[in-house]
Design an enzyme around this catalytic site. Structure first.
Site, PDB file in Angstrom:
ATOM      1  N   ALA A  67       0.866  -1.181   0.000  1.00  0.00           N
ATOM      2  CA  ALA A  67       0.000   0.000   0.000  1.00  0.00           C
ATOM      3  C   ALA A  67       0.897   1.224   0.000  1.00  0.00           C
ATOM      4  O   ALA A  67       2.060   1.155   0.411  1.00  0.00           O
ATOM      5  CB  ALA A  67      -0.895  -0.017   1.229  1.00  0.00           C
ATOM      6  N   GLY A 110       0.618  -5.057   0.984  1.00  0.00           N
ATOM      7  CA  GLY A 110      -0.625  -5.144   0.212  1.00  0.00           C
ATOM      8  C   GLY A 110      -0.409  -5.794  -1.144  1.00  0.00           C
ATOM      9  O   GLY A 110      -1.333  -6.386  -1.708  1.00  0.00           O
ATOM     10  N   GLU A 113      -0.606  -9.372  -0.458  1.00  0.00           N
ATOM     11  CA  GLU A 113      -2.016  -9.677  -0.160  1.00  0.00           C
ATOM     12  C   GLU A 113      -2.864  -9.669  -1.428  1.00  0.00           C
ATOM     13  O   GLU A 113      -3.756 -10.494  -1.598  1.00  0.00           O
ATOM     14  CB  GLU A 113      -2.550  -8.672   0.875  1.00  0.00           C
ATOM     15  CG  GLU A 113      -1.920  -8.909   2.244  1.00  0.00           C
ATOM     16  CD  GLU A 113      -2.164  -7.781   3.229  1.00  0.00           C
ATOM     17  OE1 GLU A 113      -1.953  -6.605   2.852  1.00  0.00           O
ATOM     18  OE2 GLU A 113      -2.559  -8.064   4.368  1.00  0.00           O
ATOM     19  N   GLU A 133       5.121  -5.147   6.925  1.00  0.00           N
ATOM     20  CA  GLU A 133       4.438  -4.058   7.639  1.00  0.00           C
ATOM     21  C   GLU A 133       5.004  -3.840   9.044  1.00  0.00           C
ATOM     22  O   GLU A 133       5.019  -2.733   9.563  1.00  0.00           O
ATOM     23  CB  GLU A 133       2.924  -4.345   7.738  1.00  0.00           C
ATOM     24  CG  GLU A 133       2.187  -4.294   6.407  1.00  0.00           C
ATOM     25  CD  GLU A 133       2.125  -5.636   5.674  1.00  0.00           C
ATOM     26  OE1 GLU A 133       2.975  -6.511   5.951  1.00  0.00           O
ATOM     27  OE2 GLU A 133       1.230  -5.793   4.820  1.00  0.00           O
TER      28      GLU A 133
HETATM   29  N1  DAK Z   1       4.582   3.162  -0.719  1.00  0.00           N
HETATM   30  C1  DAK Z   1       4.956   4.332  -1.280  1.00  0.00           C
HETATM   31  N2  DAK Z   1       6.076   4.453  -2.039  1.00  0.00           N
HETATM   32  C2  DAK Z   1       6.842   3.371  -2.211  1.00  0.00           C
HETATM   33  C3  DAK Z   1       6.511   2.117  -1.638  1.00  0.00           C
HETATM   34  C4  DAK Z   1       5.308   2.036  -0.855  1.00  0.00           C
HETATM   35  N3  DAK Z   1       4.882   0.896  -0.311  1.00  0.00           N
HETATM   36  N4  DAK Z   1       7.466   1.238  -1.981  1.00  0.00           N
HETATM   37  C5  DAK Z   1       8.340   1.916  -2.742  1.00  0.00           C
HETATM   38  N5  DAK Z   1       7.972   3.196  -2.891  1.00  0.00           N
HETATM   39  C6  DAK Z   1       8.637   4.249  -3.649  1.00  0.00           C
HETATM   40  C7  DAK Z   1       9.869   4.747  -2.903  1.00  0.00           C
HETATM   41  O1  DAK Z   1       9.524   5.695  -1.937  1.00  0.00           O
HETATM   42  C8  DAK Z   1      10.679   5.345  -4.041  1.00  0.00           C
HETATM   43  O2  DAK Z   1      10.125   6.590  -4.376  1.00  0.00           O
HETATM   44  P1  DAK Z   1      11.078   7.932  -4.470  1.00  0.00           P
HETATM   45  O3  DAK Z   1      11.752   8.010  -3.155  1.00  0.00           O
HETATM   46  O4  DAK Z   1      12.024   7.600  -5.599  1.00  0.00           O
HETATM   47  O5  DAK Z   1      10.118   9.028  -4.777  1.00  0.00           O
HETATM   48  C9  DAK Z   1      10.374   4.404  -5.202  1.00  0.00           C
HETATM   49  O6  DAK Z   1       9.163   3.741  -4.857  1.00  0.00           O
HETATM   50  C10 DAK Z   1      11.444   3.342  -5.396  1.00  0.00           C
HETATM   51  O7  DAK Z   1      11.668   2.703  -4.164  1.00  0.00           O
HETATM   52  P2  DAK Z   1      13.110   2.546  -3.485  1.00  0.00           P
HETATM   53  O8  DAK Z   1      14.020   3.679  -3.878  1.00  0.00           O
HETATM   54  O9  DAK Z   1      12.906   2.322  -2.038  1.00  0.00           O
HETATM   55  O10 DAK Z   1      13.646   1.214  -4.212  1.00  0.00           O
HETATM   56  P3  DAK Z   1      14.647   0.117  -3.615  1.00  0.00           P
HETATM   57  O11 DAK Z   1      14.921  -0.798  -4.746  1.00  0.00           O
HETATM   58  O12 DAK Z   1      15.795   0.754  -2.911  1.00  0.00           O
HETATM   59  O13 DAK Z   1      13.811  -0.642  -2.505  1.00  0.00           O
HETATM   60  C11 DAK Z   1      11.841  -1.798  -1.638  1.00  0.00           C
HETATM   61  C12 DAK Z   1      12.692  -1.414  -2.893  1.00  0.00           C
HETATM   62  C13 DAK Z   1      10.583  -2.478  -2.136  1.00  0.00           C
HETATM   63  C14 DAK Z   1      12.662  -2.787  -0.797  1.00  0.00           C
HETATM   64  C15 DAK Z   1      11.541  -0.536  -0.818  1.00  0.00           C
HETATM   65  O14 DAK Z   1      10.989   0.451  -1.707  1.00  0.00           O
HETATM   66  C16 DAK Z   1      10.547  -0.793   0.301  1.00  0.00           C
HETATM   67  O15 DAK Z   1      10.931  -1.308   1.348  1.00  0.00           O
HETATM   68  N6  DAK Z   1       9.277  -0.394   0.081  1.00  0.00           N
HETATM   69  C17 DAK Z   1       8.263  -0.460   1.094  1.00  0.00           C
HETATM   70  C18 DAK Z   1       7.797  -1.896   1.270  1.00  0.00           C
HETATM   71  C19 DAK Z   1       6.724  -2.001   2.362  1.00  0.00           C
HETATM   72  O16 DAK Z   1       6.978  -1.684   3.531  1.00  0.00           O
HETATM   73  N7  DAK Z   1       5.518  -2.424   1.998  1.00  0.00           N
HETATM   74  C20 DAK Z   1       4.426  -2.577   2.900  1.00  0.00           C
HETATM   75  C21 DAK Z   1       3.656  -1.281   2.983  1.00  0.00           C
HETATM   76  S1  DAK Z   1       2.295  -1.352   4.123  1.00  0.00           S
HETATM   77  C22 DAK Z   1      -5.401  -2.357   3.858  1.00  0.00           C
HETATM   78  C23 DAK Z   1      -4.927  -2.875   2.692  1.00  0.00           C
HETATM   79  C24 DAK Z   1      -3.566  -3.014   2.485  1.00  0.00           C
HETATM   80  C25 DAK Z   1      -2.658  -2.598   3.439  1.00  0.00           C
HETATM   81  C26 DAK Z   1      -3.123  -2.066   4.614  1.00  0.00           C
HETATM   82  C27 DAK Z   1      -4.500  -1.942   4.831  1.00  0.00           C
HETATM   83  N8  DAK Z   1      -6.780  -2.211   4.095  1.00  0.00           N
HETATM   84  C28 DAK Z   1      -7.739  -2.828   3.171  1.00  0.00           C
HETATM   85  C29 DAK Z   1      -7.259  -1.492   5.197  1.00  0.00           C
HETATM   86  C30 DAK Z   1      -1.240  -2.741   3.152  1.00  0.00           C
HETATM   87  C31 DAK Z   1      -0.263  -2.142   3.831  1.00  0.00           C
HETATM   88  C32 DAK Z   1       1.089  -2.164   3.266  1.00  0.00           C
HETATM   89  O17 DAK Z   1       1.339  -2.696   2.218  1.00  0.00           O
END
Ligand code: DAK
Length: 259
Positions: A67, A110, A113, A133
């Site tokens: 997400a 997400g 998921e 998360e």
């Molecule tokens: N959200 C927003 N931006 C993201 C992102 C994310 N989840 N993942 C990556 N990006 C963006 C980065 O900020 C970066 O943007 P700029 O800084 O260049 O503007 C760009 O994508 C490239 O990412 P990185 O520079 O970080 O690339 P790397 O290769 O160094 O790293 C990575 C890739 C995937 C390891 C890293 O980006 C990362 O750790 N991303 C976050 C992964 C994460 O924590 N995902 C879980 C998020 S929480 C719900 C439904 C769903 C959910 C909740 C509730 N309901 C129905 C209520 C879900 C929640 C989640 O998914």
């Protein structure tokens, strides 16, 4: 209206539709609009009689990295409650046609998921499935604790959810989370191949069979068998069942019409 964050091709292959998540710079982070667009496209394709199977994909680097954290970061619990993202996710879950995720690169949070909400997953060798998360102070909220646990078992799911450490494609295949793993250049074609083999079947039987398999996650065996039986009987009300069995007897390929 033309969607902004996804590309939809209703006939990517004969009777097979493709939805591609298309926010490549953000690794297909699932903002609210993107999720609404996916749900709306699925609803449309689910009604389209020319479509029998739907493939959902991202790009080589990312299916979806979760997400959109930037969009979510400042929200309160009440904001989340009022936004009610679950109606979007629930609608995706209610898609009646077979839905195949073609996953390469990151399928995190997400994103993981979303692909687990699909019926089958074709993965590239680089696919990484994870529920990270916990690393940003929260936990899976769109089915991760439930679907991942059912798919790979409690011990491994618990480890992934509590450490945030992702699982690679080969291990995901060994655990039964994904159907198959293929080289990066082939994952989408492989998903189309799987889709085409299902598209040849009776869409009525496919729909009833999908419902029945899914029911096994929601009920006890006796109720599940009862449900299966009713759906089995119902296939005998279709022209497709008559055609399928006649074709077998006449030693010719069946031509299913979805009636
Ligand atoms: N959200 C927003 N931006 C993201 C992102 C994310 N989840 N993942 C990556 N990006 C963006 C980065 O900020 C970066 O943007 P700029 O800084 O260049 O503007 C760009 O994508 C490239 O990412 P990185 O520079 O970080 O690339 P790397 O290769 O160094 O790293 C990575 C890739 C995937 C390891 C890293 O980006 C990362 O750790 N991303 C976050 C992964 C994460 O924590 N995902 C879980 C998020 S929480 C719900 C439904 C769903 C959910 C909740 C509730 N309901 C129905 C209520 C879900 C929640 C989640 O998914």
């Amino acid at each position: 209206m033309t969607p902004e964050f996804i590309l939809v091709t209703p006939q990517a292959r004969p009777q097979v539709a493709l939805i591609q998540l298309n926010r490549p710079k953000e690794l297909n982070a699932l903002n609210l609009q993107l999720m609404q667009e996916v749900a709306a496209a699925l609803k449309e394709l689910d009604k389209d009689p020319e479509v029998r199977v739907i493939v959902l994909t991202g790009n080589e680097r990312a299916f979806a990295a979760g997400a959109d954290i930037k969009q979510m970061a400042g929200r309160t619990a009440i904001d989340m409650l009022l936004i009610d993202q679950f109606s979007t996710w629930d609608q995706i879950r209610r898609t009646t046609k077979p839905l195949i995720a073609a996953v390469s690169g990151f399928a995190l949070g997400g994103g993981c998921e979303l692909c687990m909400t699909c019926d089958m997953i074709v993965a590239s060798e680089t696919a990484k499935f994870g529920q990270p998360e916990i690393r940003i102070g929260t936990m899976p909220g769109a089915g991760g604790t439930q679907r991942l646990t059912r798919a790979i078992g409690k011990a491994r799911a618990m480890e992934m959810v509590l450490t945030g450490e992702p699982m690679g494609a080969d291990e995901a295949a060994r655990h039964g989370l994904v159907n198959r793993v293929v080289p990066v250049g082939q994952y989408l074609e492989e998903a189309f191949r799987l889709a085409a083999s299902i598209a040849k079947m009776s869409p009525i039987a496919a729909r009833l069979a999908k419902e029945s398999v899914n029911r096994s996650f929601e009920t006890h065996l006796d109720e599940g068998l009862h449900f299966e039986r009713k759906n089995f009987y119902m296939t005998f009300a279709s022209e497709d069942q008559k055609e399928g069995m006649a074709a077998f007897v006449e030693k010719r390929p069946a031509e299913f019409k979805g009636r």
